[in-house]
Design an enzyme around this catalytic site. Structure first.
Site, PDB file in Angstrom:
ATOM      1  CG  ASP A   6      -1.710   1.271   1.389  1.00 58.63           C
ATOM      2  OD1 ASP A   6      -2.020   1.914   0.362  1.00 58.63           O
ATOM      3  OD2 ASP A   6      -2.024   1.634   2.546  1.00 58.63           O
ATOM      4  CG  ASP A 109      -5.916   5.110  -0.671  1.00 60.72           C
ATOM      5  OD1 ASP A 109      -6.477   5.594  -1.673  1.00 60.72           O
ATOM      6  OD2 ASP A 109      -5.556   5.817   0.296  1.00 60.72           O
ATOM      7  NE  ARG A 110     -11.755   8.148  -0.949  1.00 61.35           N
ATOM      8  CZ  ARG A 110     -12.497   9.212  -1.303  1.00 61.35           C
ATOM      9  NH1 ARG A 110     -12.045  10.037  -2.244  1.00 61.35           N
ATOM     10  NH2 ARG A 110     -13.668   9.411  -0.741  1.00 61.35           N
TER      11      ARG A 110
END
Length: 303
Positions: A6, A109-110
């Site tokens: 990430d 990431d959302r």
């Protein structure tokens, strides 16, 4: 084993997963000046310190909101592990409809968080110790998103990252959109830098709401101010959406802020890594050899 990465604006998280189990969770600074070779050496050293059998890492998946770092991290995986990673972006199967006006503008990431949160919601459709139809309570703790039968309500993800984001997922498992607010650290740094008589303080829980010195006063404003921001926005989102929503939080300062709120039910520090695993599994058929997107398709969005 799967290496899930990430890439955020402040930190890069690396998760080593074996099946559904997260065996190791590592972090380093998102240094844009580092080369792929430098990252490769750093990550191999971090894994060596954890006694990870590097040769067992045979697949990788990346979510990045820093376009200038995406190709660098892809290079890191190729150099350090000799595999081609799957990069979350346009064309990747997520199992979730994106209802944003322009889906390409949503940070990877959302979407990853939303996928993991919806899977958790399907497994935990009702808040603990709550009567049917009541609002979710304030029970908190670790959670492992998993598979279930069906979602009884929507879910809101609060991510305390470089920005504080609120992402809404419908009961059908559709990504609807959300809210982006300045992150806690960003807001605090702005206060410290613009107020001549206020010195930098640790972001920590003060002894009481009414601060009796500058340090406690600032800590109160930061911690309780953001707790109020969360409760206020979650309340508005629930009213606008018109259906019950569970609330799950993640991100670096989630465990500091969540206990001060009335709306966050669960904190999951590994939500993004779990979502990356789920997305990798949903693309497993095309990953008979690990896949990636062409460089032009590798993009980011807001953190």
């Amino acid at each position: 084993m799967l290496l899930a990465i990430d890439v955020g604006n402040t930190n890069i998280s690396f998760g080593v997963l074996e099946g559904e189990a997260l065996r190791h969770h590592l972090r380093c600074e998102s240094a844009r000046s580092r080369t792929a070779d430098e990252y490769a050496v750093l990550v191999r050293q971090m894994l060596d310190l954890r006694r990870v059998e590097v040769d067992r890492i045979d697949s990788a998946v990346i979510a990045s909101v820093v376009p200038t770092l995406t190709d660098t991290i892809v290079g890191l995986v190729e150099r350090a592990f000799g595999i081609e990673p799957l990069v979350v972006g346009p064309g990747i199967k997520t199992g979730m409809s994106i209802l944003y006006e322009n889906p390409r503008e949503v940070g990877a990431d959302r979407i990853v968080n939303a996928v993991a949160a919806h899977e958790w919601m399907k497994r935990h459709p009702d808040p603990p110790h709550a009567a049917p139809g009541s609002e979710p309570g304030a029970a908190r703790g670790g959670a492992e998103p998993g598979r279930g039968e069906s979602a009884a309500s929507g879910v809101i993800v609060v991510d305390f990252g470089t920005a504080t984001t609120f992402d809404c997922v419908t009961p059908k498992g559709e990504y609807l959109g959300g809210v982006i607010a300045p992150g806690i650290q960003i807001s605090a740094e702005a206060l410290f830098s613009r107020a001549a008589r206020l010195s930098r303080v640790e972001i920590a829980l003060p002894p009481r709401v009414v601060g009796r010195n500058p340090v406690h006063s600032m800590q109160s404003g930061i911690v309780y101010g953001y707790a109020g921001l969360v409760d206020g926005l979650v309340g508005r989102l629930r009213r606008e959406l018109g259906y019950p929503c569970r609330v799950i939080a993640t991100g670096g300062l989630a465990r500091l802020i969540a206990p001060q709120t009335e709306t966050i039910e669960v904190v999951d520090d590994d939500l993004t890594l779990t979502g990356l695993r789920l997305i990798y599994e949903r693309n497993a058929e095309r990953n008979s050899g690990p896949a990636t997107l062409p460089p032009a398709a590798r993009g980011g969005g807001q953190d």
